[in-house]
Design an enzyme around this catalytic site. Structure first.
Site, PDB file in Angstrom:
ATOM      1  N   SER A 173       9.358 -33.463 -25.805  1.00  0.00           N
ATOM      2  CA  SER A 173       8.220 -34.330 -25.473  1.00  0.00           C
ATOM      3  C   SER A 173       8.189 -35.506 -26.446  1.00  0.00           C
ATOM      4  CB  SER A 173       6.889 -33.580 -25.631  1.00  0.00           C
ATOM      5  OG  SER A 173       6.888 -32.356 -24.938  1.00  0.00           O
ATOM      6  N   ASN A 177       6.292 -39.792 -31.906  1.00  0.00           N
ATOM      7  CA  ASN A 177       7.095 -38.662 -32.381  1.00  0.00           C
ATOM      8  C   ASN A 177       7.844 -38.045 -31.208  1.00  0.00           C
ATOM      9  OD1 ASN A 177       8.016 -36.616 -34.196  1.00  0.00           O
ATOM     10  ND2 ASN A 177       6.457 -35.228 -33.392  1.00  0.00           N
ATOM     11  N   HIS A 194       9.268 -34.259 -30.119  1.00  0.00           N
ATOM     12  CA  HIS A 194       9.140 -32.859 -30.509  1.00  0.00           C
ATOM     13  C   HIS A 194       9.946 -32.012 -29.529  1.00  0.00           C
ATOM     14  CE1 HIS A 194       7.392 -29.329 -32.344  1.00  0.00           C
ATOM     15  NE2 HIS A 194       7.201 -28.849 -31.125  1.00  0.00           N
ATOM     16  N   ASP A 238       1.418 -32.103 -33.695  1.00  0.00           N
ATOM     17  CA  ASP A 238       2.085 -32.061 -32.378  1.00  0.00           C
ATOM     18  C   ASP A 238       1.070 -32.026 -31.234  1.00  0.00           C
ATOM     19  OD1 ASP A 238       4.565 -32.040 -33.688  1.00  0.00           O
ATOM     20  OD2 ASP A 238       4.565 -29.852 -33.809  1.00  0.00           O
ATOM     21  N   ARG A 279       0.580 -33.976 -51.205  1.00  0.00           N
ATOM     22  CA  ARG A 279       0.856 -34.596 -49.897  1.00  0.00           C
ATOM     23  C   ARG A 279       0.177 -35.965 -49.815  1.00  0.00           C
ATOM     24  NH1 ARG A 279       3.042 -32.325 -45.597  1.00  0.00           N
ATOM     25  NH2 ARG A 279       2.976 -30.272 -46.531  1.00  0.00           N
TER      26      ARG A 279
HETATM   27  C1  GAR Z   1      15.215 -33.462 -32.892  1.00  0.00           C
HETATM   28  O1  GAR Z   1      15.629 -32.417 -32.052  1.00  0.00           O
HETATM   29  C2  GAR Z   1      13.716 -33.601 -32.860  1.00  0.00           C
HETATM   30  O2  GAR Z   1      13.158 -33.252 -31.624  1.00  0.00           O
HETATM   31  C3  GAR Z   1      13.286 -32.638 -33.923  1.00  0.00           C
HETATM   32  O3  GAR Z   1      14.246 -32.772 -34.927  1.00  0.00           O
HETATM   33  C4  GAR Z   1      15.495 -33.109 -34.347  1.00  0.00           C
HETATM   34  C5  GAR Z   1      16.068 -34.274 -35.115  1.00  0.00           C
HETATM   35  O4  GAR Z   1      17.362 -34.552 -34.685  1.00  0.00           O
HETATM   36  N1  GAR Z   1      11.972 -32.952 -34.395  1.00  0.00           N
HETATM   37  C6  GAR Z   1      11.099 -32.034 -34.762  1.00  0.00           C
HETATM   38  O5  GAR Z   1      11.341 -30.856 -34.755  1.00  0.00           O
HETATM   39  C7  GAR Z   1       9.749 -32.588 -35.186  1.00  0.00           C
HETATM   40  N2  GAR Z   1       8.776 -31.569 -35.230  1.00  0.00           N
HETATM   41  P1  GAR Z   1      18.072 -35.910 -35.157  1.00  0.00           P
HETATM   42  O6  GAR Z   1      17.868 -36.007 -36.673  1.00  0.00           O
HETATM   43  O7  GAR Z   1      19.507 -35.701 -34.793  1.00  0.00           O
HETATM   44  O8  GAR Z   1      17.428 -37.044 -34.416  1.00  0.00           O
END
Ligand code: GAR
Length: 230
Positions: free
Chosen positions: A154, A125, A127, A163, A83
């Site tokens: 959020s 970010n 979430h 998060d 990582r």
């Molecule tokens: C979104 O719903 C976002 O909130 C989530 O991934 C999706 C991406 O959608 N993010 C997470 O879960 C981060 N922990 P997108 O690629 O269509 O924007």
């Protein structure tokens, strides 16, 4: 000061804020990325996306970037043995663009503290939960399983705690009976596409900052759930 003079001052103050540059990180579909691209094209956000970077070669967000004429880069996390190595490479790549803001738009990786600290205060970010509820994955199903009446998304500054950074804005949707996780996710994502561009607009207007681990909007420290009307 006359009213006209006051207006002129306001206008010149606005023009003094230079156009911000943004790097967006994606892992998948990129619908949030598309919303940001569209808001910039419609001049609602005074910014330029200088690069989109994905950790998945199949991320449709890369196609969206190319369609919009934005440099699209793929840095495969599987080609790095740790990582730390991946995050070092990613940080170097981002630094080449020297962005004012880094937007995580469905970037499904946990960062090392070193990476987060390097970009602290300019890392946002989104979430899919009403934080601090449901950090991590499978948030929609977890909300249904818990029998919640409401769920949502959020936008928050990123800190080393997963998060766990200060929330800027939340948006809620009702959880209906018989609704499955997929349907709930779609309704939450409709909200995401409204709220993320708004927060990015605030940042690009120098109205939003992170100070001492708090989100600050228009010089006001935001409450735990972020900014809310009423
Ligand atoms: C979104 O719903 C976002 O909130 C989530 O991934 C999706 C991406 O959608 N993010 C997470 O879960 C981060 N922990 P997108 O690629 O269509 O924007």
């Amino acid at each position: 000061m006359t009213e006209q003079k006051a207006q002129e001052t306001q206008i010149s103050d606005k023009t003094q804020i230079s156009k911000k540059t943004i790097v967006v990180l994606v892992s998948g579909n990129g619908s949030n990325l598309q919303a940001i691209i569209d808001n910039i094209a419609q001049q609602r956000i005074n910014a330029k996306i200088t690069a989109v970077i994905a950790n998945q070669g199949s991320a449709y967000g890369l196609v969206r970037a190319e369609n919009a004429g934005i440099p699209a880069l793929f840095i495969d996390h599987k080609s790095f043995s740790s990582r730390e190595e991946y995050d070092t490479k990613l940080a170097l790549c981002i630094d080449e663009f020297n962005p004012d803001l880094i937007v995580l738009a469905g970037f499904m990786r946990i960062f090392t503290p070193t990476f987060v600290e390097h970009f602290q205060g300019r890392l946002l970010n989104i979430h899919p939960s009403l934080l601090p509820k449901y950090k991590g994955l499978h948030t929609h199903q977890r909300s249904i399983d818990a029998g919640d009446d409401e769920h949502g998304a959020s936008v928050h500054f990123v800190t080393p705690e997963l998060d766990g950074g200060p929330v800027v804005l939340q948006s809620k949707v009702p959880v209906f009976e018989q609704q499955d996780a997929q349907e709930l996710a779609e309704r939450v994502q409709q909200q995401e596409r409204q709220m993320y561009p708004l927060v990015i607009k605030w940042f690009c207007e120098d109205r939003l900052k992170m100070f001492e681990n708090k989100a600050v909007l228009d010089n006001q420290i935001l409450a735990e759930g972020g900014y809310a009307i009423g």
